[in-house]
Design an enzyme around this catalytic site. Structure first.
Site, PDB file in Angstrom:
ATOM      1  NE  ARG A 195      23.964 -25.080  -8.179  1.00 17.37           N
ATOM      2  CZ  ARG A 195      23.287 -26.055  -7.464  1.00 17.37           C
ATOM      3  NH1 ARG A 195      23.127 -26.185  -6.269  1.00 17.37           N
ATOM      4  NH2 ARG A 195      22.744 -26.922  -7.969  1.00 17.37           N
TER       5      ARG A 195
ATOM      6  CB  CYS B 284      -0.851  -4.476   8.405  1.00 14.96           C
ATOM      7  SG  CYS B 284       0.345  -3.179   8.084  1.00 14.96           S
TER       8      CYS B 284
ATOM      9  CB  THR C 127      18.739 -36.678  -0.117  1.00  9.49           C
ATOM     10  OG1 THR C 127      17.288 -37.234  -0.139  1.00  9.49           O
ATOM     11  CG2 THR C 127      18.733 -35.591  -1.185  1.00  9.49           C
TER      12      THR C 127
ATOM     13  CG  LEU D 256      20.536 -29.236  -0.315  1.00  6.78           C
ATOM     14  CD1 LEU D 256      20.574 -29.516   1.300  1.00  6.78           C
ATOM     15  CD2 LEU D 256      19.414 -29.634  -1.026  1.00  6.78           C
TER      16      LEU D 256
ATOM     17  CD  GLU E  51      -1.296  -2.413   2.055  1.00  8.77           C
ATOM     18  OE1 GLU E  51      -2.385  -3.009   2.672  1.00  8.77           O
ATOM     19  OE2 GLU E  51      -0.193  -2.633   2.057  1.00  8.77           O
TER      20      GLU E  51
ATOM     21  CB  ALA F  54      11.672 -34.300  -9.244  1.00 10.71           C
TER      22      ALA F  54
END
Length: 372
Positions: free
Chosen positions: A214, A82, A203, A211, A59, A161
């Protein structure tokens, strides 16, 4: 979709505000995505969105563009303005001060401190229409914001996936590229919207991931990396130990692990958190409680299958991102949902929106519906 009857014109401006708000993904969390459009007569005189955590809310950004033309105008906001003083002044007060005569907002603000801006505006003589959308629409747009307003625990999303026959890898322990480049880029973009990325030790062993986002836009704060490694077997030279200064690494291990193992992980750069364990691994409730204490409000879990199954079985997953590739791996493939998945109750999950295509892959997003 709508909770209140509004004109097609109002709905179009509100939809524009919604799409504007999405531009803040990855830069505003734990604050919500919010967009605002200010219209006077038939002319759009100001637009804005919450672009950076700690920066102007939607806003305020729109009012800066509209300036004096905001007087007597209508403000369309995707989330209820808010009413509290946070890092920025309350938006409800700013709209009143600018002379806005009418406000149409999409979702209610669920916060105990921030919510209630619509009432402030009404008391100030502004015509207010909202919430236009039911809570499920607000949750779909800002799931972590809605979740943490009710629960003192991180919002957990699970990303998988998978092939059309429900496999996440061709064989156990084998690194497998399941989806295409477009899906990978979207996965990295999703990472930027979470406080932390979580995986299990399996994993790391199979994929050796970094992780980090990139392939996403530069300039975003990197999410923390959370690894569940009960036995402390994480190699000190794992790729996840890169970018430690920008993306801290938190490793959760069993409470009875040896001091020598903990010291090895700490020497590699990890913040090590011993927690209770059991035969299926670590106590996920304790893991998430520690994460909450660290200030982590949202977590994207990227597997593997065992961790995913545990999170689902304990009903700790609030959102599912399923990237489905047009391929099959057959019976030797690693199942996305383990054998006891048949016992899971999927009735609480509903689509958060229509499926999306990323190259040849299809993304399906499911949200767990809040129970009364």
């Amino acid at each position: 979709m709508t909770q209140l009857e509004i004109s097609a014109e109002d709905a179009a401006y509100l939809d524009r505000a919604l799409r504007l708000g999405r531009k803040g993904w990855g830069r505003v969390h734990p604050n919500p995505l919010v967009g605002c459009v200010i219209v006077k007569g038939k002319e759009t005189v100001g637009e804005g969105y919450h672009a950076m955590f700690g920066g102007p809310h939607a806003e305020i950004a729109a009012l800066e563009v509209a300036k004096h033309r905001a007087e007597g105008a209508t403000a369309y906001v995707s989330l209820e303005p808010c009413r509290h003083q946070g890092k920025t002044p309350p938006c409800a007060g700013a709209l009143l001060g600018a002379g806005i005569k009418r406000v149409v907002f999409g979702a209610r603000d669920p916060g105990t401190e921030s919510g209630g801006g619509g009432d402030v505006l009404r008391e100030g003589g502004v015509e207010v229409i909202g919430p236009v959308w039911p809570d499920r629409v607000g949750r779909a747009e800002n799931p972590a914001f809605f979740h943490t307003a009710r629960h003192e625990a991180p919002f957990v999303a699970l990303k998988l996936a998978m092939s059309m026959d429900g496999r996440i890898a061709a064989r156990a322990g084998e690194r497998t590229r399941v989806t295409g480049t477009e899906s990978e880029r979207e996965s990295h973009r999703l990472r930027t919207g979470f406080d932390a990325i979580m995986v299990g030790s399996g994993t790391v062993e199979a994929d050796n991931p970094r992780l980090t986002p990139r392939l996403a836009d530069s300039g975003v704060e990197l999410p923390r990396r959370i690894l569940l490694d009960a036995m402390g077997t994480l190699p000190s030279d794992a790729a996840v130990f890169e970018d430690q200064e920008r993306a801290p690494i938190h490793v959760f291990v069993a409470a009875d692990l040896s001091e020598a193992t903990i010291e090895r992980l700490e020497a590699a750069g990890a913040h090590v958190h011993p927690v209770a364990g059991h035969r299926d691994g670590l106590d996920l409730g304790e893991v998430l409680a520690v994460c909450w204490g660290l200030g982590v409000r949202s977590i994207l879990c990227e597997g593997g299958a065992r961790l995913a199954a545990s999170l689902l079985r304990e009903e700790r997953v609030q959102r599912l991102y399923l990237f489905v590739a047009p391929t099959t791996f057959g019976s030797e493939g690693v199942e996305a949902f383990l054998a006891d998945a048949a016992d899971l109750d999927w009735n609480d999950f509903e689509p958060a929106g229509p499926p999306e295509l990323f190259g040849r892959d299809t993304l399906i997003v499911l949200d767990r519906q809040e129970k009364a």
